[in-house]
Scaffold this motif. Structure first.
Motif, PDB file in Angstrom:
ATOM      1  N   UNK A   1      11.371   0.432   1.451  1.00 18.22           N
ATOM      2  CA  UNK A   1      12.266  -0.448   2.353  1.00 18.22           C
ATOM      3  C   UNK A   1      12.340  -1.828   1.396  1.00 18.22           C
ATOM      4  N   UNK A   2      13.487  -2.377   1.398  1.00 16.96           N
ATOM      5  CA  UNK A   2      13.694  -3.738   0.890  1.00 16.96           C
ATOM      6  C   UNK A   2      13.583  -4.900   2.074  1.00 16.96           C
ATOM      7  N   UNK A   3      12.765  -5.853   1.821  1.00 14.89           N
ATOM      8  CA  UNK A   3      12.672  -6.845   2.974  1.00 14.89           C
ATOM      9  C   UNK A   3      13.083  -8.273   2.116  1.00 14.89           C
ATOM     10  N   UNK A   4      14.106  -8.961   2.676  1.00 16.07           N
ATOM     11  CA  UNK A   4      14.450 -10.173   1.993  1.00 16.07           C
ATOM     12  C   UNK A   4      13.741 -11.328   2.738  1.00 16.07           C
TER      13      UNK A   4
ATOM     14  N   UNK B   1      11.621  -8.327  -1.436  1.00 19.44           N
ATOM     15  CA  UNK B   1      10.543  -7.676  -1.769  1.00 19.44           C
ATOM     16  C   UNK B   1      10.481  -6.030  -1.427  1.00 19.44           C
ATOM     17  N   UNK B   2      10.054  -5.141  -2.151  1.00 14.63           N
ATOM     18  CA  UNK B   2      10.149  -3.651  -1.860  1.00 14.63           C
ATOM     19  C   UNK B   2       8.707  -3.267  -1.316  1.00 14.63           C
ATOM     20  N   UNK B   3       8.738  -2.723  -0.157  1.00 12.04           N
ATOM     21  CA  UNK B   3       7.258  -2.132   0.485  1.00 12.04           C
ATOM     22  C   UNK B   3       6.850  -0.977  -0.303  1.00 12.04           C
ATOM     23  N   UNK B   4       5.689  -1.126  -0.876  1.00 14.90           N
ATOM     24  CA  UNK B   4       5.269  -0.066  -1.706  1.00 14.90           C
ATOM     25  C   UNK B   4       4.218   1.054  -0.499  1.00 14.90           C
ATOM     26  N   UNK B   5       2.865   0.763  -0.806  1.00 13.64           N
ATOM     27  CA  UNK B   5       2.007   1.782   0.266  1.00 13.64           C
ATOM     28  C   UNK B   5       1.596   1.182   1.414  1.00 13.64           C
ATOM     29  N   UNK B   6       1.780   1.878   2.328  1.00  8.24           N
ATOM     30  CA  UNK B   6       1.161   1.164   3.736  1.00  8.24           C
ATOM     31  C   UNK B   6      -0.480   0.940   3.585  1.00  8.24           C
ATOM     32  N   UNK B   7      -0.996   0.082   3.810  1.00  7.21           N
ATOM     33  CA  UNK B   7      -2.130  -0.160   3.892  1.00  7.21           C
ATOM     34  C   UNK B   7      -3.050   0.028   5.086  1.00  7.21           C
ATOM     35  N   UNK B   8      -2.483  -0.574   6.097  1.00  5.54           N
ATOM     36  CA  UNK B   8      -3.059  -0.385   7.585  1.00  5.54           C
ATOM     37  C   UNK B   8      -1.813  -0.504   8.578  1.00  5.54           C
ATOM     38  N   UNK B   9      -2.223   0.196   9.752  1.00  2.00           N
ATOM     39  CA  UNK B   9      -1.346   0.233  10.997  1.00  2.00           C
ATOM     40  C   UNK B   9      -2.043   0.169  12.313  1.00  2.00           C
ATOM     41  N   UNK B  10      -1.586  -1.075  12.967  1.00  2.00           N
ATOM     42  CA  UNK B  10      -2.265  -0.883  14.470  1.00  2.00           C
ATOM     43  C   UNK B  10      -0.953  -1.173  15.247  1.00  2.00           C
ATOM     44  N   UNK B  11      -1.110  -0.618  16.698  1.00  2.00           N
ATOM     45  CA  UNK B  11       0.131  -0.775  17.457  1.00  2.00           C
ATOM     46  C   UNK B  11      -0.498  -0.406  18.909  1.00  2.00           C
TER      47      UNK B  11
ATOM     48  N   UNK C   1       3.196  -4.658  -1.843  1.00  2.00           N
ATOM     49  CA  UNK C   1       4.713  -4.931  -2.040  1.00  2.00           C
ATOM     50  C   UNK C   1       4.664  -5.377  -3.616  1.00  2.00           C
ATOM     51  N   UNK C   2       6.151  -5.450  -4.067  1.00  2.00           N
ATOM     52  CA  UNK C   2       6.425  -5.990  -5.275  1.00  2.00           C
ATOM     53  C   UNK C   2       7.796  -6.796  -5.104  1.00  2.00           C
ATOM     54  N   UNK C   3       7.878  -7.870  -5.873  1.00  2.00           N
ATOM     55  CA  UNK C   3       9.345  -8.521  -5.959  1.00  2.00           C
ATOM     56  C   UNK C   3      10.143  -7.412  -6.452  1.00  2.00           C
ATOM     57  N   UNK C   4      11.231  -7.572  -6.062  1.00  2.00           N
ATOM     58  CA  UNK C   4      12.195  -6.470  -6.558  1.00  2.00           C
ATOM     59  C   UNK C   4      12.901  -7.065  -8.001  1.00  2.00           C
ATOM     60  N   UNK C   5      12.852  -8.256  -8.150  1.00  2.00           N
ATOM     61  CA  UNK C   5      13.170  -8.958  -9.549  1.00  2.00           C
ATOM     62  C   UNK C   5      12.158  -9.244 -10.313  1.00  2.00           C
TER      63      UNK C   5
END
Length: 68
Positions: free
Chosen positions: A13-16, A28-38, A61-65
């Protein structure tokens, strides 16, 4: 109700992020999920003071540009 892994679909997913000045925004583009808590809850449990539901996720994540 959420289950472990429900947020895996966010990978890619892309996050602006908008700064006060449009020229400083970044996507930014989300790459790998590192952790999840809910925490899920019912209205009754919330009314009894057990706290609100929440989700906290951490992704690499990484910067799209600038994908370096």
């Amino acid at each position: 109700m959420s289950r472990s892994g429900d947020f895996d679909r966010l990978s890619g997913a892309e996050v602006m992020l908008n700064q006060p000045y449009p020229s400083r925004s970044a996507t930014f583009v989300l790459d790998d999920k590192l952790s999840e808590q809910y925490q899920t809850t019912t209205q009754e449990a919330f009314d009894e003071g057990l706290g609100p539901p929440f989700a906290a996720l951490k992704f690499s994540c990484h910067n799209l540009l600038d994908p370096i």
